[in-house]
Design a protein around this motif. Structure first.
Motif, PDB file in Angstrom:
ATOM      1  N   UNK A  95      48.669 -66.675 -30.959  1.00  0.00           N
ATOM      2  CA  UNK A  95      48.626 -66.858 -29.508  1.00  0.00           C
ATOM      3  C   UNK A  95      49.668 -65.970 -28.813  1.00  0.00           C
ATOM      4  N   UNK A  96      49.307 -65.418 -27.672  1.00  0.00           N
ATOM      5  CA  UNK A  96      50.279 -64.625 -26.917  1.00  0.00           C
ATOM      6  C   UNK A  96      49.606 -63.828 -25.808  1.00  0.00           C
ATOM      7  N   UNK A  97      50.437 -63.147 -25.027  1.00  0.00           N
ATOM      8  CA  UNK A  97      49.887 -62.266 -23.985  1.00  0.00           C
ATOM      9  C   UNK A  97      49.379 -60.992 -24.623  1.00  0.00           C
ATOM     10  N   UNK A  98      48.366 -60.407 -24.023  1.00  0.00           N
ATOM     11  CA  UNK A  98      47.752 -59.198 -24.586  1.00  0.00           C
ATOM     12  C   UNK A  98      48.785 -58.076 -24.765  1.00  0.00           C
ATOM     13  N   UNK A 101      50.855 -58.524 -28.059  1.00  0.00           N
ATOM     14  CA  UNK A 101      50.223 -58.803 -29.356  1.00  0.00           C
ATOM     15  C   UNK A 101      50.061 -57.527 -30.189  1.00  0.00           C
ATOM     16  N   UNK A 102      50.213 -57.682 -31.498  1.00  0.00           N
ATOM     17  CA  UNK A 102      50.037 -56.573 -32.440  1.00  0.00           C
ATOM     18  C   UNK A 102      48.546 -56.193 -32.471  1.00  0.00           C
ATOM     19  N   UNK A 103      48.221 -54.904 -32.308  1.00  0.00           N
ATOM     20  CA  UNK A 103      46.812 -54.497 -32.335  1.00  0.00           C
ATOM     21  C   UNK A 103      46.072 -54.953 -33.594  1.00  0.00           C
ATOM     22  N   UNK A 104      46.810 -55.149 -34.684  1.00  0.00           N
ATOM     23  CA  UNK A 104      46.170 -55.605 -35.928  1.00  0.00           C
ATOM     24  C   UNK A 104      45.528 -56.994 -35.758  1.00  0.00           C
ATOM     25  N   UNK A 105      46.173 -57.842 -34.959  1.00  0.00           N
ATOM     26  CA  UNK A 105      45.630 -59.191 -34.696  1.00  0.00           C
ATOM     27  C   UNK A 105      44.300 -59.064 -33.947  1.00  0.00           C
ATOM     28  N   UNK A 106      44.265 -58.138 -32.992  1.00  0.00           N
ATOM     29  CA  UNK A 106      43.031 -57.916 -32.222  1.00  0.00           C
ATOM     30  C   UNK A 106      41.927 -57.432 -33.160  1.00  0.00           C
ATOM     31  N   UNK A 107      42.280 -56.472 -34.020  1.00  0.00           N
ATOM     32  CA  UNK A 107      41.293 -55.927 -34.965  1.00  0.00           C
ATOM     33  C   UNK A 107      40.740 -57.006 -35.895  1.00  0.00           C
ATOM     34  N   UNK A 108      41.632 -57.828 -36.443  1.00  0.00           N
ATOM     35  CA  UNK A 108      41.173 -58.867 -37.383  1.00  0.00           C
ATOM     36  C   UNK A 108      40.243 -59.856 -36.685  1.00  0.00           C
ATOM     37  N   UNK A 147      34.940 -67.760 -23.743  1.00  0.00           N
ATOM     38  CA  UNK A 147      34.140 -66.635 -23.239  1.00  0.00           C
ATOM     39  C   UNK A 147      34.047 -66.663 -21.718  1.00  0.00           C
ATOM     40  N   UNK A 148      34.125 -67.863 -21.132  1.00  0.00           N
ATOM     41  CA  UNK A 148      33.991 -68.001 -19.679  1.00  0.00           C
ATOM     42  C   UNK A 148      35.316 -68.167 -18.971  1.00  0.00           C
ATOM     43  N   UNK A 149      36.315 -68.771 -19.645  1.00  0.00           N
ATOM     44  CA  UNK A 149      37.601 -68.977 -18.943  1.00  0.00           C
ATOM     45  C   UNK A 149      38.592 -67.852 -19.243  1.00  0.00           C
ATOM     46  N   UNK A 150      38.313 -67.059 -20.305  1.00  0.00           N
ATOM     47  CA  UNK A 150      39.113 -65.859 -20.558  1.00  0.00           C
ATOM     48  C   UNK A 150      40.419 -66.079 -21.304  1.00  0.00           C
ATOM     49  N   UNK A 151      40.881 -67.322 -21.384  1.00  0.00           N
ATOM     50  CA  UNK A 151      42.099 -67.690 -22.134  1.00  0.00           C
ATOM     51  C   UNK A 151      43.314 -66.826 -21.823  1.00  0.00           C
ATOM     52  N   UNK A 152      43.660 -66.669 -20.530  1.00  0.00           N
ATOM     53  CA  UNK A 152      44.815 -65.838 -20.179  1.00  0.00           C
ATOM     54  C   UNK A 152      46.107 -66.395 -20.753  1.00  0.00           C
ATOM     55  N   UNK A 153      46.956 -65.491 -21.243  1.00  0.00           N
ATOM     56  CA  UNK A 153      48.249 -65.901 -21.804  1.00  0.00           C
ATOM     57  C   UNK A 153      48.142 -66.463 -23.195  1.00  0.00           C
ATOM     58  N   UNK A 154      46.909 -66.673 -23.685  1.00  0.00           N
ATOM     59  CA  UNK A 154      46.727 -67.263 -25.012  1.00  0.00           C
ATOM     60  C   UNK A 154      46.108 -66.276 -25.993  1.00  0.00           C
ATOM     61  N   UNK A 156      43.223 -63.377 -24.973  1.00  0.00           N
ATOM     62  CA  UNK A 156      42.083 -62.812 -24.232  1.00  0.00           C
ATOM     63  C   UNK A 156      41.157 -62.012 -25.160  1.00  0.00           C
ATOM     64  N   UNK A 157      41.712 -61.469 -26.275  1.00  0.00           N
ATOM     65  CA  UNK A 157      40.862 -60.732 -27.229  1.00  0.00           C
ATOM     66  C   UNK A 157      39.876 -61.683 -27.904  1.00  0.00           C
ATOM     67  N   UNK A 158      40.312 -62.925 -28.137  1.00  0.00           N
ATOM     68  CA  UNK A 158      39.429 -63.937 -28.715  1.00  0.00           C
ATOM     69  C   UNK A 158      38.331 -64.300 -27.699  1.00  0.00           C
ATOM     70  N   UNK A 159      38.728 -64.486 -26.430  1.00  0.00           N
ATOM     71  CA  UNK A 159      37.739 -64.775 -25.379  1.00  0.00           C
ATOM     72  C   UNK A 159      36.706 -63.653 -25.327  1.00  0.00           C
ATOM     73  N   UNK A 160      37.185 -62.411 -25.404  1.00  0.00           N
ATOM     74  CA  UNK A 160      36.271 -61.260 -25.377  1.00  0.00           C
ATOM     75  C   UNK A 160      35.350 -61.282 -26.592  1.00  0.00           C
ATOM     76  N   UNK A 161      35.871 -61.690 -27.743  1.00  0.00           N
ATOM     77  CA  UNK A 161      35.034 -61.724 -28.956  1.00  0.00           C
ATOM     78  C   UNK A 161      33.926 -62.768 -28.808  1.00  0.00           C
TER      79      UNK A 161
END
Ligand code: NAP
Length: 250
Positions: A95-98, A101-108, A147-154, A156-161
């Motif tokens: 969890x964290x702000x975009x 966050x380490x790009x590796x977390x986004x990739x995984x 997907x709809x609330x975007x999960x800001x601060x938590x 957002x890459x997961x929301x996008x996924x």
């Protein structure tokens, strides 16, 4: 070969996936239960599924890995004719702000929740589509209210996924509508599983968010599984391309 319907659940060893496996076994499905690494948890689910009278094949495999996905479906083909699939394996990443966050977390997260989910859905469609000689069937993708609330601060890459999972659901539903395959999604709100501690690494999250849920409580994995069972079943015979939010009003 068994005449019972055969359901494959990815990430079926814990949480929402495990609840789906148990409900499906009780409803008369045989099961292929995938998990990644927690052998003990997978063993417990398989014991419970057997007790409910279902056949079960339990297979470890990383659903972000193309070779593991191919191996899972090859083993499923040996076990029986696939008729149903739940695309459930998913992670949030830390969890964290975009910006932090380490790009590796986004990739995984994208590798599993998007690329993996699309490849798994593709393998299922190849086996279910009547155009390709399959029996028809039903696919349920597990999305998220994120997907709809975007999960800001938590995350957002997961929301996008999960927004990608919604797009996958709508597109596949339309592509397979005349091929005997229905494709829907369930979008859970906050649900009582280990994802919040193990994957997110933010144990205080559940209590922090609870007041913002209109029903003021966290969902149970069984409540998500009930919605999945409906969409898998013939009771949903005219339902395809739907995203069913199960979130206590969130
Ligand atoms: P969970 O309790 O963390 O369980 C995750 C399951 O997925 C486990 O069986 C795990 O197996 C498996 N898994 C993880 N990475 C995998 C991989 N790379 N390949 C194959 N299996 C893998 O998660 P959950 O809360 O039940 O979440 C299930 C789904 O619901 C996810 O798609 C999640 O995004 C979605 N969702 C959850 C919530 C919630 O509040 N819980 C809300 C909205 C959406 P191992 O234990 O062996 O790693």
């Amino acid at each position: 070969m068994s005449k019972r319907p055969l359901l494959l659940v990815t990430g079926g060893s814990r949480g929402i996936g495990a609840a789906i496996c148990l409900k499906a076994a009780e409803a008369g499905y045989d099961l292929v239960i995938n998990y990644r690494s927690d052998h003990a948890a997978a063993g417990q689910v398989s014991d419970a599924v057997h007790k409910a009278g279902a056949r079960a094949l339990v297979l470890a495999g990383d659903m972000a890995d193309e070779a593991d996905i191919a191996a899972l479906f090859a083993a499923t083909d040996e076990f029986g004719q696939l008729t149903h699939m739940v695309n459930n394996a998913g992670i949030t990443g830390r969890s964290g702000r975009l910006t932090d966050i380490d790009p590796q977390v986004i990739r995984e997260t994208i590798d599993l929740n998007v690329t993996g989910a699309i490849l798994v859905a593709r393998e299922a469609a190849k086996r279910l589509s009547t155009r390709l000689g399959g029996p028809g069937g039903s696919i349920v993708n597990i999305s998220s209210v994120a997907a709809h609330i975007g999960s800001p601060g938590e995350y957002v890459w997961y929301a996008a996924s999960k927004a990608a999972v919604d797009g996958l659901t709508i597109g596949m539903a339309r592509e397979l509508a005349l091929e005997g395959v229905r494709v829907n999604a369930v979008a859970p709100g906050m649900t009582e599983t280990e994802i919040h501690d193990r994957s997110t690494g933010d144990p205080g999250r559940v209590e922090r968010i609870r007041p913002s849920i209109p029903m003021q409580r966290i969902g149970k994995p069984e409540e998500i599984a009930d919605a999945v069972m409906y969409l898998l079943s013939d009771a949903a015979s005219y339902v395809t391309g739907s995203i069913l939010r199960v979130s206590g009003g969130r």
